[in-house]
Design an enzyme around this catalytic site. Sequence first.
Site, PDB file in Angstrom:
ATOM      1  N   LYS A 130       0.831  -2.005   0.512  1.00 58.73           N
ATOM      2  CA  LYS A 130       0.031   0.181  -0.041  1.00 58.73           C
ATOM      3  C   LYS A 130       0.998   1.349  -0.248  1.00 58.73           C
ATOM      4  O   LYS A 130       0.562   2.172  -0.588  1.00 58.73           O
ATOM      5  CB  LYS A 130      -1.062  -0.062   1.372  1.00 58.73           C
ATOM      6  N   GLU A 157      -9.751   7.349   4.216  1.00 57.54           N
ATOM      7  CA  GLU A 157     -11.143   6.683   4.341  1.00 57.54           C
ATOM      8  C   GLU A 157     -10.159   4.833   4.761  1.00 57.54           C
ATOM      9  O   GLU A 157      -9.377   4.930   3.863  1.00 57.54           O
ATOM     10  CB  GLU A 157     -12.250   6.220   3.961  1.00 57.54           C
ATOM     11  N   SER A 192       1.769 -10.040  -1.185  1.00 58.06           N
ATOM     12  CA  SER A 192       1.263  -8.496  -0.780  1.00 58.06           C
ATOM     13  C   SER A 192       1.948  -8.070   0.760  1.00 58.06           C
ATOM     14  O   SER A 192       1.738  -6.531   0.775  1.00 58.06           O
ATOM     15  CB  SER A 192      -1.246  -8.269  -1.257  1.00 58.06           C
TER      16      SER A 192
HETATM   17  C1  LIG Z   1      -4.899  -4.252   1.638  1.00 61.13           C
HETATM   18  C2  LIG Z   1      -4.431  -5.387   1.367  1.00 61.13           C
HETATM   19  C3  LIG Z   1      -4.921  -6.231   0.525  1.00 61.13           C
HETATM   20  C4  LIG Z   1      -6.131  -5.592  -0.582  1.00 61.13           C
HETATM   21  O1  LIG Z   1      -6.176  -4.301  -1.493  1.00 61.13           O
HETATM   22  P1  LIG Z   1      -5.833  -4.779  -2.410  1.00 61.13           P
HETATM   23  O2  LIG Z   1      -6.067  -2.818  -3.279  1.00 61.13           O
HETATM   24  O3  LIG Z   1      -6.333  -5.591  -3.740  1.00 61.13           O
HETATM   25  O4  LIG Z   1      -4.287  -5.284  -3.139  1.00 61.13           O
HETATM   26  C5  LIG Z   1      -3.959  -7.273  -0.637  1.00 61.13           C
HETATM   27  N1  LIG Z   1      -3.082  -7.438   0.874  1.00 61.13           N
HETATM   28  C6  LIG Z   1      -2.662  -6.699   1.964  1.00 61.13           C
HETATM   29  C7  LIG Z   1      -1.182  -7.457   2.961  1.00 61.13           C
HETATM   30  C8  LIG Z   1      -2.991  -5.501   2.084  1.00 61.13           C
HETATM   31  O5  LIG Z   1      -3.239  -5.051   3.666  1.00 61.13           O
END
Ligand SMILES: *Cc1c(COP(=O)(O)O)cnc(C)c1O
Length: 393
Positions: A89, A111, A377
């Site tokens: 993010k 938000e 992610s």
């Molecule tokens: C917020 C988040 C997501 C989902 O958000 P996307 O915008 O779909 O990438 C996925 N993995 C993690 C670790 C997150 O914090």
Amino acid sequence: MNYNVNEKGYYGEFGGAFIPEMLYPNVEELRQNYLKVMAEPEFQKEFNQLLKDYVGRPSPLYFAKRLSEKYNTKIYLKREDLNHTGAHKINNTIGQILMAKRLGKTRIIAETGAGQHGVATATVCALMGLECIVYMGEIDIARQAPNVARMKMLGAKVVPARSGSRTLKDATNEAIRDWINNPVNTHYIIGSAIGPHPYPDMVTRFQAVISEEIKWQLKAHEGRENPDYVVACIGGGSNAAGTYYHYLHEKDVKIIAVEAAGLGVDSGESAATSVLGKEGIIHGCKTLLMQTSDGQITEPYSISAGLDYPGVGPMHAHLCKTGRAEFMAITDDDAMKAGLELCKLEGIIPAIESSHALAIFEQKTFKPNDVVVVSLSGRGDKDLENYIDYFKI
Ligand SMILES: *Cc1c(COP(=O)(O)O)cnc(C)c1O
């Protein structure tokens, strides 16, 4: 077939800007400037410098040897979990805070649901010394206390949304109301590849650093830039959009999008938008959306807060509709199992969101020579309570 946004802000039939009239000047200012600003050498330089020195990029592309042996294929993990603040993010919030500064904004609003995007936003506001207001549902504030504390430590003001279900969509309404009332000095940082045009495209371009790096990193590992598959989990779709971006038009690269099935696609407790969603408007864009027959948004469910969203970004709706991406839905149970498996096999505790992407290997067989790149992610620190409860650790 074009998988990028067109000049009108559409991916095929999805996208656009469906916003209240009073928000038009704000969104239009951004639309007219975002590509120009992003193309400036000074902007590029500052963005890349911060990604390197502050976020810690490039994130490694790690060959997961033991995981690969188990599934008899070649699995690479793109380590977004190693970024500052623990997920992808931050790539987007760094980009947007620089954009806000270039547009002369002094006040940032956002938000947040689980608080991850709120923390990433509060972080870059502290970095740049800008005022930060984060709207958050009252219920979410109660259940996400550590992230609320983080935001406060970072200097942000966390404002409770007390209307409706007192969760994410109510926080979104409050943020939009704020932006309407403060059009001149305020920038609204949206945290995923959603929202009215140009947000999905802007967020995707900031996250595209992920696939830009995969290309040269995979070349070094395997002697080729293109894997056979790129895989990512999808909440709104920003880590996925970044992971796919430079491969969208490479026909030999297959795309797998992983959604949260929750307790099961047909259980009534799910977030599998590609299966359950119909065309509708959410967060200012036309996309696939879980809704009742009279158009009320359905409450989604997933064990992972980041995937617990009733829509997907318009790019992903288009990838789904055209068949460019294969969509898979993973249940809570399968995701949790895959998460624990990564701990044991590779010594990496993944975010539960990312565990969904890892769970596909139990469901789909790959060839021994296939190269599969999975977006890891985020890291699992934030999910420890969840893992403890689930596995009775
Ligand atoms: C917020 C988040 C997501 C989902 O958000 P996307 O915008 O779909 O990438 C996925 N993995 C993690 C670790 C997150 O914090």
